[in-house]
Scaffold this motif. Structure first.
Motif, PDB file in Angstrom:
ATOM      1  N   LYS A  47      -5.667  -9.823  -3.597  1.00 44.26           N
ATOM      2  CA  LYS A  47      -6.370  -8.548  -3.435  1.00 44.26           C
ATOM      3  C   LYS A  47      -7.458  -8.649  -2.366  1.00 44.26           C
ATOM      4  O   LYS A  47      -8.227  -9.606  -2.346  1.00 44.26           O
ATOM      5  N   TYR A  48      -7.486  -7.672  -1.466  1.00 41.22           N
ATOM      6  CA  TYR A  48      -8.531  -7.646  -0.451  1.00 41.22           C
ATOM      7  C   TYR A  48      -9.448  -6.439  -0.692  1.00 41.22           C
ATOM      8  O   TYR A  48      -9.013  -5.401  -1.206  1.00 41.22           O
ATOM      9  N   SER A  85      -4.831  -3.811  -1.701  1.00 39.41           N
ATOM     10  CA  SER A  85      -6.257  -3.506  -1.868  1.00 39.41           C
ATOM     11  C   SER A  85      -6.607  -3.481  -3.347  1.00 39.41           C
ATOM     12  O   SER A  85      -5.760  -3.203  -4.194  1.00 39.41           O
ATOM     13  N   GLN A 110      -8.029  -1.649  -6.200  1.00 38.99           N
ATOM     14  CA  GLN A 110      -8.373  -0.277  -6.533  1.00 38.99           C
ATOM     15  C   GLN A 110      -7.947   0.036  -7.957  1.00 38.99           C
ATOM     16  O   GLN A 110      -7.162  -0.678  -8.556  1.00 38.99           O
ATOM     17  N   LEU A 133     -10.966  -3.218   0.257  1.00 35.42           N
ATOM     18  CA  LEU A 133     -10.508  -2.204   1.211  1.00 35.42           C
ATOM     19  C   LEU A 133     -11.585  -1.823   2.230  1.00 35.42           C
ATOM     20  O   LEU A 133     -11.328  -1.798   3.445  1.00 35.42           O
ATOM     21  N   GLU A 181       0.848  -1.195   0.000  1.00 39.16           N
ATOM     22  CA  GLU A 181       0.000   0.000   0.000  1.00 39.16           C
ATOM     23  C   GLU A 181       0.881   1.242   0.000  1.00 39.16           C
ATOM     24  O   GLU A 181       1.981   1.237   0.561  1.00 39.16           O
TER      25      GLU A 181
END
Length: 405
Positions: A120-121, A98, A100, A123, A73
């Motif tokens: 990927k999580y 994240s 995005q 957010l 990040e």
């Protein structure tokens, strides 16, 4: 049975900041939803060092822990430096970020991270997470299950771990004992020796300046001296701008290499001229390795000797080729350049700190050791007294070297 350890590479941020809020939410989620279930302890840098700097203890955790998870990040420089160290060990490392959108890309991650899988999580779901609460988000549940699955695979050793460094090791021709694994091990072995030397230096600083330097500044200086710093530079133009600046400031020594097939006297004339200007000086160390892998580089060799005859330049012709470049200036800084597919510089690690740079200086000098596997010819520019001597001898030497290979 002692628990396994997972080291969490992560931006941390100041207390009360959004970066800290996200970092703590991620750590909480990983700890309670993933790692506890798999019998791992979760350790982050601020559990070890409250100053927020990369200390030898943190490096030891990066190298030795059973597992590392890197949170990508904010394009945090420390994160990518630590991630590169872990990649060099070839031990399991999981990158997460994240989901995005940045411009036309799915995320704002540097190119190199796309060579490996990044989990990927969601957010917003992570920010809403509270330990002990039920996970209602399908995306967050999938993220959790994916992580558990891959960690179990690592635990059962049912994998061949790959990252950009492990891939490069199989492509780059590196002398014996010079693999990235060997490099990290070598530096790690030196830490104890360096610590004693640093302790002695800090004692000297303390004796001289105890009356006027605040204690926290003294500690900070010592830590910076021990660990140095590293900065990631993306792109060839940007790398050469910094390289030129540091070359022009050189006082005692410059060690450079040119394994790429392109001639440099025209493509990066400022850097070429800065090196030759330094090599023309007396009583300095100026060494340049040039791989003879393209005829066009013969003009670089001739021009180098013409520009530095009578000075300190030592030019080494070799048939050894590598997919990286190494430049070491004084004991102040080192540049490790990596190529793209066209053999142009794609990315650069700019390293500062006397203790670490000395290790890269030794690595460079090992390229100059005789080897039955490679041809190496030294041109001592101090032996030439005029351009006519250069024009008489150097073309013949180049021709003889080319024929012998």
């Amino acid at each position: 049975m002692e628990k396994k350890q997972c080291f969490l590479i992560s931006p941390i941020g100041e207390e009360g900041s959004k970066s800290r809020e996200l970092a703590d939410k991620i750590r909480s989620f990983l700890k309670f939803e993933v790692l506890n279930e798999l019998d791992y302890d979760c350790v982050r840098a601020d559990d070890i060092n409250k100053l927020g700097m990369i200390t030898s203890d943190i490096i030891a955790h990066i190298i030795d822990c059973n597992l590392v998870i890197a949170v990508l990040e904010d394009n945090n420089a420390n994160v990518y430096y630590e991630l590169a160290l872990r990649h060099a060990t070839t031990k399991p490392c999981i990158s997460i970020a994240s989901r995005q959108k940045v411009g036309n890309r799915d995320d704002g991650l540097p190119f190199d991270t796309h060579q490996e899988r990044v989990f990927k999580y969601p957010l917003e779901d992570i920010l809403k997470y509270t330990s002990g609460s039920e996970i209602e988000s399908k995306d967050l549940a999938k993220f959790k299950n994916d992580l558990i699955s891959v960690i179990k695979t690592y635990n059962e050793k049912k994998y061949e771990y790959q990252n950009p460094v492990t891939a490069a090791i199989h492509k780059v021709i590196i002398p014996k004992g010079m693999t990235m694994q060997g490099l990290v091990s070598h530096i790690d072995e030196k830490i104890d020796m360096l610590n004693q030397d640093i302790y002695n230096r800090l004692e000297l600083i303390n004796n001289i300046t105890d009356s006027w330097i605040p204690k926290h500044i003294e500690s900070l200086v010592g830590d910076m001296y021990r660990n140095g710093s590293a900065m990631y530079i993306s792109g060839e133009k940007e790398a050469f701008e910094t390289l030129c600046e540091m070359t022009e400031k050189a006082e005692h020594s410059i060690r450079t290499s040119r394994f790429a097939p392109q001639a440099i006297s025209t493509s990066h004339s400022d850097f070429f001229e800065a090196v030759c200007k330094f090599g023309k000086r007396d009583n300095v160390i100026c060494r340049r390795i040039m791989c003879m892998n393209q005829p066009e580089k013969e003009s670089d060799i001739l021009k180098t000797v013409l520009d530095t005859y009578g000075g300190s330049m030592e030019l080494y012709l070799t048939d050894q080729d590598n997919n990286f470049e190494l430049v070491v200036i004084d004991t102040a800084c080192a540049f490790l350049h990596f190529y793209d597919d066209q053999r142009h510089i794609k990315s650069t690690l700019f390293i500062r700190g006397q203790s670490v740079v000395k290790e890269f200086e030794k690595i460079y000098d090992r390229f100059l050791e005789p080897s039955p596997e490679h041809t190496l010819k030294k041109i001592d520019c101090s032996k030439f007294n005029s351009p006519s001597e250069v024009m008489k001898e150097i073309p013949k030497l180049i021709t003889a070297f080319t024929k012998s290979n």
